[in-house]
Design a protein around this motif. Structure first.
Motif, PDB file in Angstrom:
ATOM      1  N   SER A 116      36.549  36.610  48.557  1.00  0.00           N
ATOM      2  CA  SER A 116      35.269  37.717  48.546  1.00  0.00           C
ATOM      3  C   SER A 116      34.148  36.925  48.324  1.00  0.00           C
ATOM      4  N   ALA A 117      33.018  37.425  48.945  1.00  0.00           N
ATOM      5  CA  ALA A 117      31.810  36.885  48.941  1.00  0.00           C
ATOM      6  C   ALA A 117      31.018  37.422  47.912  1.00  0.00           C
ATOM      7  N   SER A 118      31.382  38.400  47.154  1.00  0.00           N
ATOM      8  CA  SER A 118      30.718  39.201  46.225  1.00  0.00           C
ATOM      9  C   SER A 118      30.058  38.210  45.095  1.00  0.00           C
ATOM     10  N   THR A 119      28.804  38.772  44.706  1.00  0.00           N
ATOM     11  CA  THR A 119      28.229  38.348  43.481  1.00  0.00           C
ATOM     12  C   THR A 119      28.857  38.857  42.232  1.00  0.00           C
ATOM     13  N   ILE A 120      29.632  38.231  41.377  1.00  0.00           N
ATOM     14  CA  ILE A 120      30.306  38.809  40.165  1.00  0.00           C
ATOM     15  C   ILE A 120      29.668  38.003  38.864  1.00  0.00           C
ATOM     16  N   PRO A 121      29.215  38.659  37.955  1.00  0.00           N
ATOM     17  CA  PRO A 121      28.829  40.202  38.057  1.00  0.00           C
ATOM     18  C   PRO A 121      27.632  40.437  38.623  1.00  0.00           C
ATOM     19  N   SER A 122      27.319  41.602  39.278  1.00  0.00           N
ATOM     20  CA  SER A 122      26.329  42.174  39.550  1.00  0.00           C
ATOM     21  C   SER A 122      26.590  43.674  39.608  1.00  0.00           C
ATOM     22  N   ARG A 123      25.409  44.315  40.120  1.00  0.00           N
ATOM     23  CA  ARG A 123      25.208  45.865  40.172  1.00  0.00           C
ATOM     24  C   ARG A 123      25.918  46.513  41.439  1.00  0.00           C
ATOM     25  N   SER A 124      26.168  45.611  42.493  1.00  0.00           N
ATOM     26  CA  SER A 124      26.590  46.055  43.663  1.00  0.00           C
ATOM     27  C   SER A 124      27.867  47.016  43.633  1.00  0.00           C
ATOM     28  N   ALA A 125      27.849  47.887  44.619  1.00  0.00           N
ATOM     29  CA  ALA A 125      29.155  48.513  44.800  1.00  0.00           C
ATOM     30  C   ALA A 125      30.343  47.808  45.226  1.00  0.00           C
ATOM     31  N   LEU A 181      50.098  46.042  39.637  1.00  0.00           N
ATOM     32  CA  LEU A 181      51.452  46.062  40.577  1.00  0.00           C
ATOM     33  C   LEU A 181      52.200  44.835  40.398  1.00  0.00           C
ATOM     34  N   GLY A 182      51.808  44.029  39.573  1.00  0.00           N
ATOM     35  CA  GLY A 182      52.878  42.864  39.451  1.00  0.00           C
ATOM     36  C   GLY A 182      52.454  41.422  40.097  1.00  0.00           C
ATOM     37  N   MET A 183      51.451  41.762  40.932  1.00  0.00           N
ATOM     38  CA  MET A 183      51.154  40.692  41.746  1.00  0.00           C
ATOM     39  C   MET A 183      50.397  39.613  41.193  1.00  0.00           C
ATOM     40  N   MET A 184      50.784  38.365  41.212  1.00  0.00           N
ATOM     41  CA  MET A 184      49.986  37.271  40.654  1.00  0.00           C
ATOM     42  C   MET A 184      48.516  36.857  41.355  1.00  0.00           C
ATOM     43  N   THR A 185      47.701  37.580  40.929  1.00  0.00           N
ATOM     44  CA  THR A 185      46.268  37.677  41.622  1.00  0.00           C
ATOM     45  C   THR A 185      45.284  37.057  41.218  1.00  0.00           C
ATOM     46  N   ARG A 186      44.669  36.105  42.053  1.00  0.00           N
ATOM     47  CA  ARG A 186      43.432  35.471  41.931  1.00  0.00           C
ATOM     48  C   ARG A 186      42.271  35.599  42.703  1.00  0.00           C
ATOM     49  N   LEU A 187      41.410  36.020  42.152  1.00  0.00           N
ATOM     50  CA  LEU A 187      39.986  36.359  42.956  1.00  0.00           C
ATOM     51  C   LEU A 187      39.463  35.103  43.108  1.00  0.00           C
ATOM     52  N   TYR A 188      38.984  34.830  44.521  1.00  0.00           N
ATOM     53  CA  TYR A 188      38.040  33.552  44.549  1.00  0.00           C
ATOM     54  C   TYR A 188      36.563  34.079  45.231  1.00  0.00           C
ATOM     55  N   VAL A 189      35.687  33.686  44.354  1.00  0.00           N
ATOM     56  CA  VAL A 189      34.212  34.274  44.465  1.00  0.00           C
ATOM     57  C   VAL A 189      33.190  33.268  44.566  1.00  0.00           C
ATOM     58  N   PRO A 190      32.031  33.137  45.240  1.00  0.00           N
ATOM     59  CA  PRO A 190      31.204  31.832  45.349  1.00  0.00           C
ATOM     60  C   PRO A 190      30.672  31.695  43.929  1.00  0.00           C
ATOM     61  N   ASP A 191      30.319  30.553  43.507  1.00  0.00           N
ATOM     62  CA  ASP A 191      29.911  30.350  42.244  1.00  0.00           C
ATOM     63  C   ASP A 191      28.169  30.416  42.484  1.00  0.00           C
ATOM     64  N   PHE A 214      44.250  39.538  36.196  1.00  0.00           N
ATOM     65  CA  PHE A 214      43.967  38.566  37.178  1.00  0.00           C
ATOM     66  C   PHE A 214      42.931  37.464  36.839  1.00  0.00           C
ATOM     67  N   GLU A 215      42.876  36.341  37.585  1.00  0.00           N
ATOM     68  CA  GLU A 215      42.032  35.345  37.273  1.00  0.00           C
ATOM     69  C   GLU A 215      41.039  35.317  38.152  1.00  0.00           C
ATOM     70  N   ILE A 216      39.860  34.885  37.808  1.00  0.00           N
ATOM     71  CA  ILE A 216      38.781  34.672  38.623  1.00  0.00           C
ATOM     72  C   ILE A 216      38.326  33.004  38.874  1.00  0.00           C
ATOM     73  N   GLU A 217      38.331  32.718  40.121  1.00  0.00           N
ATOM     74  CA  GLU A 217      37.799  31.231  40.507  1.00  0.00           C
ATOM     75  C   GLU A 217      36.762  31.126  41.115  1.00  0.00           C
ATOM     76  N   ARG A 218      35.668  30.436  40.543  1.00  0.00           N
ATOM     77  CA  ARG A 218      34.539  30.158  41.324  1.00  0.00           C
ATOM     78  C   ARG A 218      34.536  28.934  42.299  1.00  0.00           C
ATOM     79  N   VAL A 219      33.921  29.152  43.550  1.00  0.00           N
ATOM     80  CA  VAL A 219      34.024  28.230  44.712  1.00  0.00           C
ATOM     81  C   VAL A 219      32.494  27.788  44.759  1.00  0.00           C
ATOM     82  N   TRP A 220      32.437  26.681  45.292  1.00  0.00           N
ATOM     83  CA  TRP A 220      31.130  25.807  45.259  1.00  0.00           C
ATOM     84  C   TRP A 220      30.339  26.762  46.202  1.00  0.00           C
ATOM     85  N   TRP A 221      29.065  26.877  45.804  1.00  0.00           N
ATOM     86  CA  TRP A 221      27.943  27.378  46.250  1.00  0.00           C
ATOM     87  C   TRP A 221      26.519  26.639  46.265  1.00  0.00           C
TER      88      TRP A 221
END
Length: 379
Positions: free
Chosen positions: A7-16, A31-41, A63-70
């Motif tokens: 995702s390219a979302s800003t986390i956290p933010s006020r956006s829908a 649902l049992g998926m090993m989920t990792r969210l990748y978002v820009p830092d 789920f985990e959150i991983e920040r990606v270089w921005w």
């Protein structure tokens, strides 16, 4: 299965958009998926002391959150998208759901099975629309591309007109909401006895419907109006325009995890979308494609909804069955709908039907299940 959510979302933010992303990651995790969210830092809203990204959105730590270089350089979204895709592949992801074109394209061309989700036409993605169209062309011919998820049938028709080769690969999955919390305590609205309490939750930018609320509160003095959300500058602008109107109150921004307490306190909720909704500085219009989060949150609460009568909203709402529908600019019709909803029996009937429809189709978990069922068997 290891699932990468790109995702390219800003986390956290006020956006829908950020709410959608966090809720879907929670659903996949549950649902049992090993989920990792990748978002820009990228720069994001500050968290309060003791608060986490998960608690800000009211989601479980499944789920985990991983920040990606921005970077600050032009084209940073494409570099970040490439790095997110590269990280997902290196982390051993077996499946990816992508919400941004660059990461979807790079991941699919690397051979990772990718489902791409998009909520407006590619041609309406801002000043870099042409480049995004080229990347989309590359995505849909990539070895890893599995399909496209859109939120409305109107948007599906748009894509099929331009990309008929996707006829068997487009899936409509409307937005969703969590089941309404059973233990939520309604906020105290300090309401005068017997007056109808009418609520609106959401942003106040052009086309979302504050134009209707501002006129309606003047024409419906028998009701109290409550506005939850909005940027501070927009709130101040509407306060000035309303000039001290006594039957409307602005509650300001409320973190998403706390909005249920406000919805629970309302007798009636409003969905006053206009035909055109401007969503970015380039003037993009999402009005004819949108699947508003608040519609499903209202439904999950079992509240009677008064909504704009627009084709895209009629994909979910039916006049007299699970909502009352009014022409977007017909303020007397909106007033008449509120007058009808002074009837508790009608309020109950509409709210109960909306809740039944939500339970059957529109929770985040059902949405995640339907996407996995549609696409994961194609590997």
């Amino acid at each position: 299965m290891k699932l990468a959510y790109l995702s390219a979302s800003t986390i956290p933010s006020r956006s829908a958009n950020s709410i959608h992303v966090m809720k879907m990651c929670q659903a996949f995790g549950q649902l049992g998926m090993m989920t990792r969210l990748y978002v820009p830092d990228m720069p994001a809203d500050a968290l309060a002391a003791g608060e986490s990204c998960h608690s800000r959105y009211g989601v479980a730590r499944v789920f985990e959150i991983e920040r990606v270089w921005w970077s600050k350089l032009f084209g940073r979204q494409y570099v970040s998208g490439f790095l997110a895709a590269q990280k997902a592949v290196r982390d051993g992801a077996q499946f990816a759901l992508a919400r941004c074109i660059p990461s979807a394209c790079f991941a699919a061309r690397a051979g990772l099975p990718v489902v791409f989700e998009y909520h407006q036409p590619i041609s309406d993605s801002g000043r870099l629309s042409r480049l995004n169209e080229l990347l989309f062309d590359g995505l849909i011919t990539a070895p890893g591309f599995r399909g496209l998820v859109v939120i409305t049938h109107a948007l599906k028709a748009h894509f099929l007109e331009r990309y008929p080769q996707l006829a068997e690969r487009i899936f409509v999955a409307p937005d969703g909401a969590d089941p309404f919390p059973a233990d939520v305590q309604p906020v105290d609205l300090q309401a005068a006895g017997g007056r109808l309490q009418v609520g609106y939750v959401g942003h106040l930018f052009a086309g979302k419907g504050m134009e209707v609320v501002a006129q309606l509160c003047r024409q419906a003095p028998f009701a109290d109006f409550h506005v939850v959300g909005g940027l501070e500058r927009d709130i101040e602008q509407w306060k000035a325009e309303l000039g001290g109107q006594p039957n409307i109150r602005f509650h300001g921004f409320v973190p998403h995890a706390r909005t249920a307490a406000y919805i629970a306190a309302f007798d009636v909720v409003l969905l006053p979308n206009q035909k055109r909704i401007t969503w970015h500085k380039a003037g993009g219009d999402i009005g004819q494609w949108t699947s508003p989060l608040k519609m499903f949150e209202y439904m999950s609460a079992g509240k009677p909804i008064v909504s704009s009568d627009l084709p895209v909203l009629r994909e979910v709402l039916q006049d007299g069955r699970n909502a009352l529908l009014c022409a977007p600019d017909d303020i007397p019709a909106w007033r008449a709908a509120l007058e009808r909803l002074n009837d508790q029996t009608l309020r109950t009937a509409l709210g109960e039907q909306a809740l039944m429809d939500f339970t059957a189709q529109y929770s985040w978990q059902r949405r995640a299940e339907s996407i996995l069922k549609r696409f994961s068997d194609n590997d």
